[in-house]
Write a protein that holds these residues in place. Sequence first.
Motif, PDB file in Angstrom:
ATOM      1  N   ARG A 158      -0.350   2.087   6.599  1.00  0.00           N
ATOM      2  CA  ARG A 158      -0.660   1.506   7.882  1.00  0.00           C
ATOM      3  C   ARG A 158      -2.266   1.532   8.498  1.00  0.00           C
ATOM      4  N   ARG A 159      -2.572   2.877   8.097  1.00  0.00           N
ATOM      5  CA  ARG A 159      -4.127   3.248   8.524  1.00  0.00           C
ATOM      6  C   ARG A 159      -4.878   2.767   7.322  1.00  0.00           C
ATOM      7  N   ALA A 160      -4.387   2.577   6.296  1.00  0.00           N
ATOM      8  CA  ALA A 160      -5.376   1.999   5.183  1.00  0.00           C
ATOM      9  C   ALA A 160      -5.464   0.492   5.612  1.00  0.00           C
ATOM     10  N   ALA A 161      -4.292  -0.166   5.819  1.00  0.00           N
ATOM     11  CA  ALA A 161      -4.452  -1.502   6.023  1.00  0.00           C
ATOM     12  C   ALA A 161      -5.107  -1.964   7.168  1.00  0.00           C
ATOM     13  N   LEU A 162      -5.185  -1.260   8.333  1.00  0.00           N
ATOM     14  CA  LEU A 162      -5.959  -1.551   9.470  1.00  0.00           C
ATOM     15  C   LEU A 162      -7.498  -1.329   9.195  1.00  0.00           C
ATOM     16  N   HIS A 163      -7.687  -0.412   8.407  1.00  0.00           N
ATOM     17  CA  HIS A 163      -9.094  -0.103   7.936  1.00  0.00           C
ATOM     18  C   HIS A 163      -9.545  -1.494   7.174  1.00  0.00           C
ATOM     19  N   LEU A 164      -8.778  -1.846   6.308  1.00  0.00           N
ATOM     20  CA  LEU A 164      -9.081  -2.842   5.353  1.00  0.00           C
ATOM     21  C   LEU A 164      -9.223  -4.208   5.970  1.00  0.00           C
ATOM     22  N   ILE A 165      -8.499  -4.294   6.913  1.00  0.00           N
ATOM     23  CA  ILE A 165      -8.604  -5.524   7.639  1.00  0.00           C
ATOM     24  C   ILE A 165     -10.010  -5.578   8.886  1.00  0.00           C
TER      25      ILE A 165
ATOM     26  N   LEU B 142       0.898  -1.319   0.130  1.00  0.00           N
ATOM     27  CA  LEU B 142      -0.022  -0.099  -0.114  1.00  0.00           C
ATOM     28  C   LEU B 142       0.907   1.283   0.071  1.00  0.00           C
ATOM     29  N   ALA B 143       2.024   1.135   0.642  1.00  0.00           N
ATOM     30  CA  ALA B 143       2.782   2.424   0.757  1.00  0.00           C
ATOM     31  C   ALA B 143       3.620   2.820  -0.704  1.00  0.00           C
ATOM     32  N   ARG B 144       3.390   1.793  -1.625  1.00  0.00           N
ATOM     33  CA  ARG B 144       3.750   2.241  -2.920  1.00  0.00           C
ATOM     34  C   ARG B 144       2.876   2.801  -3.896  1.00  0.00           C
ATOM     35  N   VAL B 145       1.660   2.962  -3.271  1.00  0.00           N
ATOM     36  CA  VAL B 145       0.605   3.662  -4.079  1.00  0.00           C
ATOM     37  C   VAL B 145       0.947   5.162  -3.932  1.00  0.00           C
ATOM     38  N   PRO B 146       0.992   5.798  -4.955  1.00  0.00           N
ATOM     39  CA  PRO B 146       0.969   7.365  -5.020  1.00  0.00           C
ATOM     40  C   PRO B 146       0.045   7.993  -4.157  1.00  0.00           C
ATOM     41  N   GLY B 147       0.564   8.970  -3.241  1.00  0.00           N
ATOM     42  CA  GLY B 147      -0.193   9.441  -2.007  1.00  0.00           C
ATOM     43  C   GLY B 147      -0.216   8.912  -0.776  1.00  0.00           C
ATOM     44  N   LEU B 148       0.221   7.687  -0.790  1.00  0.00           N
ATOM     45  CA  LEU B 148       0.091   6.940   0.421  1.00  0.00           C
ATOM     46  C   LEU B 148       1.486   6.810   1.071  1.00  0.00           C
ATOM     47  N   GLY B 149       2.061   7.307   2.325  1.00  0.00           N
ATOM     48  CA  GLY B 149       3.197   7.189   2.921  1.00  0.00           C
ATOM     49  C   GLY B 149       3.149   6.159   3.688  1.00  0.00           C
ATOM     50  N   PRO B 150       4.109   5.596   4.299  1.00  0.00           N
ATOM     51  CA  PRO B 150       4.292   4.556   5.528  1.00  0.00           C
ATOM     52  C   PRO B 150       2.800   4.371   6.527  1.00  0.00           C
ATOM     53  N   ARG B 151       2.923   5.853   7.082  1.00  0.00           N
ATOM     54  CA  ARG B 151       2.019   5.800   8.263  1.00  0.00           C
ATOM     55  C   ARG B 151       0.569   5.773   7.553  1.00  0.00           C
TER      56      ARG B 151
END
Length: 201
Positions: free
Chosen positions: A29-36, A17-26
Amino acid sequence: MSKSVAGPEIEKLIQLLARVPGLGPRSARRAALHLIKKKDQVLVPLTEAMAQARDKVRICTQCGNVDTCDPCTICTDVRRDNGVIIVVEDVSDLWALERAAAMNCLYHVLGGTLSPLDGVGPDDLNIKSLVDRCSGGGVKEIIIAVNATVEGQTTAHYITDQLDDLKLTITRLAHGVPVGGELDYLDEGTLTAALRARTRL
């Protein structure tokens, strides 16, 4: 070095997810947690949509657009003006112009701009295919809609030179004051471009 607090599968999801433009590491992490947390409502449908995109999405061999068919739905739309082609840097620019619905014509995606410092030359872009499209006849006007950067302007001049023998009308987007813009908030480059591109009332 920060310690991992999640399993390797979750860490891999965050890294991707961090490789997606506009998404940094932080943000990743928030996106991954939301998806889970929303596995059934978001993660499963997203996984299915991504699998379909992987299997069905194609690059249009005519214009460079992204679609599920080749030629794309824009190129095969008989209601469009085939005599006008808007040249853009990327597919995102094409989509932006389509959302504006200002013109009903065709497009050509370059895939970037000329940048000798980054090793990007004419052969790395879809310039030859543009010249070939125009040489086939039927094209009356080319609208160069590249970004107002040094690389964008260099690319625009190069394309103009390549199409010079075809006697086409070649235009470019106007640069200047945006609709609803206030002069006090604009940068000097935008104001200069607006003054140079002034029109008669």
